[in-house]
Each structure stands twice: as C-alpha cells, then as structure tokens.
Design an enzyme around this catalytic site. Structure first.
Site, PDB file in Angstrom:
ATOM      1  N   SER A   1      -1.611 -11.821   7.999  1.00 24.33           N
ATOM      2  CA  SER A   1      -2.011 -12.287   6.664  1.00 24.33           C
ATOM      3  C   SER A   1      -2.487 -13.724   6.780  1.00 24.33           C
ATOM      4  O   SER A   1      -2.079 -14.452   7.705  1.00 24.33           O
ATOM      5  CB  SER A   1      -0.808 -12.228   5.719  1.00 24.33           C
ATOM      6  OG  SER A   1      -1.086 -12.949   4.536  1.00 24.33           O
TER       7      SER A   1
ATOM      8  N   TYR B   1       8.251 -13.083   4.051  1.00 23.69           N
ATOM      9  CA  TYR B   1       6.934 -12.490   4.322  1.00 23.69           C
ATOM     10  C   TYR B   1       6.124 -13.394   5.253  1.00 23.69           C
ATOM     11  O   TYR B   1       5.604 -12.945   6.282  1.00 23.69           O
ATOM     12  CB  TYR B   1       6.191 -12.274   2.998  1.00 23.69           C
ATOM     13  CG  TYR B   1       4.852 -11.593   3.132  1.00 23.69           C
ATOM     14  CD1 TYR B   1       4.762 -10.215   3.300  1.00 23.69           C
ATOM     15  CD2 TYR B   1       3.664 -12.315   3.086  1.00 23.69           C
ATOM     16  CE1 TYR B   1       3.534  -9.585   3.413  1.00 23.69           C
ATOM     17  CE2 TYR B   1       2.431 -11.695   3.193  1.00 23.69           C
ATOM     18  CZ  TYR B   1       2.370 -10.326   3.353  1.00 23.69           C
ATOM     19  OH  TYR B   1       1.150  -9.701   3.472  1.00 23.69           O
TER      20      TYR B   1
HETATM   21  P1  NAD Z   1       0.080  -1.220   0.274  1.00 22.28           P
HETATM   22  O1  NAD Z   1       1.452  -1.451  -0.266  1.00 22.28           O
HETATM   23  O2  NAD Z   1      -1.001  -0.988  -0.685  1.00 22.28           O
HETATM   24  O3  NAD Z   1       0.131  -0.084   1.393  1.00 22.28           O
HETATM   25  C1  NAD Z   1       1.075  -0.191   2.425  1.00 22.28           C
HETATM   26  C2  NAD Z   1       1.411   1.172   2.976  1.00 22.28           C
HETATM   27  O4  NAD Z   1       2.466   0.997   3.944  1.00 22.28           O
HETATM   28  C3  NAD Z   1       1.955   2.143   1.911  1.00 22.28           C
HETATM   29  O5  NAD Z   1       1.306   3.396   2.005  1.00 22.28           O
HETATM   30  C4  NAD Z   1       3.439   2.255   2.234  1.00 22.28           C
HETATM   31  O6  NAD Z   1       3.999   3.514   1.886  1.00 22.28           O
HETATM   32  C5  NAD Z   1       3.435   2.034   3.753  1.00 22.28           C
HETATM   33  N1  NAD Z   1       4.740   1.621   4.264  1.00 22.28           N
HETATM   34  C6  NAD Z   1       5.581   0.689   3.747  1.00 22.28           C
HETATM   35  N2  NAD Z   1       6.715   0.654   4.459  1.00 22.28           N
HETATM   36  C7  NAD Z   1       6.586   1.550   5.466  1.00 22.28           C
HETATM   37  C8  NAD Z   1       7.438   1.982   6.526  1.00 22.28           C
HETATM   38  N3  NAD Z   1       8.655   1.473   6.692  1.00 22.28           N
HETATM   39  N4  NAD Z   1       6.980   2.940   7.354  1.00 22.28           N
HETATM   40  C9  NAD Z   1       5.742   3.480   7.191  1.00 22.28           C
HETATM   41  N5  NAD Z   1       4.915   3.135   6.196  1.00 22.28           N
HETATM   42  C10 NAD Z   1       5.326   2.173   5.346  1.00 22.28           C
HETATM   43  O7  NAD Z   1      -0.250  -2.519   1.151  1.00 22.28           O
HETATM   44  P2  NAD Z   1      -1.661  -3.129   1.603  1.00 22.28           P
HETATM   45  O8  NAD Z   1      -2.025  -4.185   0.638  1.00 22.28           O
HETATM   46  O9  NAD Z   1      -2.626  -2.063   1.944  1.00 22.28           O
HETATM   47  O10 NAD Z   1      -1.171  -3.904   2.906  1.00 22.28           O
HETATM   48  C11 NAD Z   1      -1.387  -3.426   4.234  1.00 22.28           C
HETATM   49  C12 NAD Z   1      -1.066  -4.565   5.181  1.00 22.28           C
HETATM   50  O11 NAD Z   1      -1.909  -5.674   4.886  1.00 22.28           O
HETATM   51  C13 NAD Z   1       0.371  -5.080   5.050  1.00 22.28           C
HETATM   52  O12 NAD Z   1       0.886  -5.393   6.311  1.00 22.28           O
HETATM   53  C14 NAD Z   1       0.208  -6.339   4.215  1.00 22.28           C
HETATM   54  O13 NAD Z   1       1.241  -7.266   4.423  1.00 22.28           O
HETATM   55  C15 NAD Z   1      -1.137  -6.840   4.706  1.00 22.28           C
HETATM   56  N6  NAD Z   1      -1.810  -7.739   3.760  1.00 22.28           N
HETATM   57  C16 NAD Z   1      -2.141  -7.316   2.508  1.00 22.28           C
HETATM   58  C17 NAD Z   1      -2.758  -8.216   1.636  1.00 22.28           C
HETATM   59  C18 NAD Z   1      -3.160  -7.840   0.227  1.00 22.28           C
HETATM   60  O14 NAD Z   1      -3.559  -8.734  -0.540  1.00 22.28           O
HETATM   61  N7  NAD Z   1      -3.085  -6.572  -0.177  1.00 22.28           N
HETATM   62  C19 NAD Z   1      -3.038  -9.517   2.067  1.00 22.28           C
HETATM   63  C20 NAD Z   1      -2.690  -9.893   3.349  1.00 22.28           C
HETATM   64  C21 NAD Z   1      -2.074  -8.992   4.205  1.00 22.28           C
END
Ligand code: NAD
Length: 248
Positions: free
Chosen positions: A133, A146
């Site tokens: 991130s 986080y």
């Molecule tokens: P999201 O919550 O929309 O999707 C995440 C997915 O991970 C979900 O389908 C959830 O069921 C799955 N998940 C959670 N815990 C799990 C586990 N223990 N085992 C298997 N699956 C699991 O999240 P996103 O926004 O798509 O984020 C994806 C990645 O990107 C994450 O690592 C997040 O930290 C990172 N990220 C997101 C953002 C943002 O703004 N959305 C910004 C920076 C980084």
C-alpha cells in the site's frame, strides 16, 4: 499460458486480477476466505479454479497449493493480494486485532510464498507480486497495524528477490485509494460518507479514485516476461498521493 495463484481473489483488486489474467489466456487459481463471493466469481471458465482458503492458516494454504498443483501443474505466478484494513492507534488496538491484521496481511504472504516457491523452482522460473500500500510510505492517523503490515511487505519483497534470484522475481505494488468493497465499506462506516469520499478524491493529485482494473494492469505487466529485469522494487499506483502527502 501461465498458472497464476491469486489470494483475496473474490473481490476488489483480486477480482480485477482474476479477470485480467483470464483475458490474457492464463490459468487462474483463485483463493478466498469468502465462499459466497468466490462462487459469484464463477464465469464457467475452464481456466478458473477456485479454492475456499483462509490464507493466514498454514494448513489451509499448504493443502490448497498442493491441490492446485495437482490439478493445473506447477505455479508460475503468485499474487499475494488478500488483506484487511483496521482503523486504530496502538493503544486502541487489542492484541487479537494486531495478530489478525499481521496474519492476514503479512503472514499469509509468507505462507503462500513458502508453499509456491518450491513449485516455481521446479519450473526454474517464477514471479511473486506482493500487494502492499502507499501507506508503506506515508502514515495516516489510526492505521498503525495496517501500516506496519504493509511496510513489512516491502522487506519480504526484497528478501524473496535476493534469496531466489535469478530464477524468481519478486515485486511489490503499492496502491493509493482504490474503488473496492474495502474502501466502500470503510466510507459507509464513517460519520459523513459523502465528505470522506470527496476527501479521498481530493487527496490524490489525479483527483480520482483508482479503478481496481488499473492496479490489475500494473500487476499483469510486472508478472509478465516484459518485466524480466524488474525485481525487489515497489511500484506505486497511487495517483500521486505518496509524493503529495509523503513528499517523496
Ligand atoms: P477487498 O476487501 O475489497 O477484497 C479483499 C479480498 O480478500 C476479499 O475477497 C476477502 O474475502 C479476501 N480475504 C480477506 N481475508 C482473507 C483471508 N484470510 N484469506 C483469504 N482471503 C481473504 O480489498 P481490496 O481493496 O481489493 O484490497 C486488496 C489488497 O489491496 C489488500 O491487501 C489491501 O490492503 C490492498 N490495498 C487496497 C487499497 C484500497 O484502497 N482498496 C489501497 C491500498 C492497498
């Protein structure tokens, strides 16, 4: 055609990666803890296999990767994308919450790498992409566990790159604000969702929230042979948020 393991594949950035690699003609092995969301992914695509898996659970990961290899063959690419967000300072964070964030965001990447790298080495080649991130570079308030987990992902990235070169490349992708269920849920739970959404837009130099497909496109490039000289590095897809707030 490559065999691509994607964690957290049922929603958001993971789901965009599933679509990206299927469109690219690859075999996709989708892992997610959310069984319902995973079943909704099903596109009746013979190149998609889905596994209900908690990627923070060692036994679960080991068995799932074994099953995936038995069904599609050795793994070419691992995308460590699963993650959760929590909003707390250190004193507000319980030990259980701390462990949960570390296990889902960081230990999962270690476990998935541990059980897929031997498979890549059998092929003589592989790529690990860790989704970190922009918060590995900037630190906003009330995101202590986080931010810590996402910063550690960069160390893990460098360690894998150094230990398994030249056969395996490892890179990190650092998104800013991306339009996914994670973001939508966080905004919904805030005191003033409309204001928070607008603030998210305004934070970015690009004055927009990034669609998950653009993160998937960067991951797709980094996982491809065109990125053959790129390893150990992190890449921000953050609309300039990092330089805007973090200054570098
Ligand atoms: P999201 O919550 O929309 O999707 C995440 C997915 O991970 C979900 O389908 C959830 O069921 C799955 N998940 C959670 N815990 C799990 C586990 N223990 N085992 C298997 N699956 C699991 O999240 P996103 O926004 O798509 O984020 C994806 C990645 O990107 C994450 O690592 C997040 O930290 C990172 N990220 C997101 C953002 C943002 O703004 N959305 C910004 C920076 C980084």
């Amino acid at each position: 055609m490559k065999n691509i393991v994607i964690t957290g594949a049922a929603k958001g950035i993971g789901k965009a990666c599933v679509n990206y690699f299927l469109n690219n003609g690859d075999n996709v092995i989708a892992l997610d803890i959310d069984k319902t969301a995973l079943s909704e992914l099903s596109l009746e695509n013979a190149q998609l296999s889905m596994f209900n898996c908690d990627v923070s659970n060692s036994k679960n990961v080991k068995e799932t990767i074994q099953k995936a290899i038995e069904s599609v063959g050795e793994i070419d690419v691992l995308i460590n994308n699963a993650g959760i967000q929590r909003y707390s300072t250190i004193t507000e964070t319980t030990e259980e919450e701390w462990d949960l964030v570390m296990n889902v965001n960081l230990k999962s990447a270690f476990l998935c790498a541990k059980y897929t790298i031997p498979s890549m080495l059998k092929k003589g080649k592989g790529v690990v992409v860790n989704v970190s991130s922009v918060q590995a570079f900037i630190t906003q308030q009330k995101v202590a566990p986080y931010t810590t987990s996402k910063t550690a992902m960069l160390g893990l990235t460098r360690s894998i790159a150094v230990d398994y070169a030249p056969n395996i490349r490892c890179v990190a992708v650092c998104p800013g604000t991306v339009d996914t269920p994670m973001l939508r849920n966080a905004i919904k739970e805030s005191d003033n969702p409309e204001k928070v959404y607008q603030e998210c837009i305004d934070m970015h130099l690009t004055k927009r929230i990034c669609p998950p497909e653009e993160v998937a496109a960067l991951i797709g490039f980094l996982a491809s042979d065109n990125a053959g000289s790129i390893t150990g590095q992190s890449f921000r897809v953050d609309g300039g948020l990092g330089i805007h707030i973090g200054g570098n």
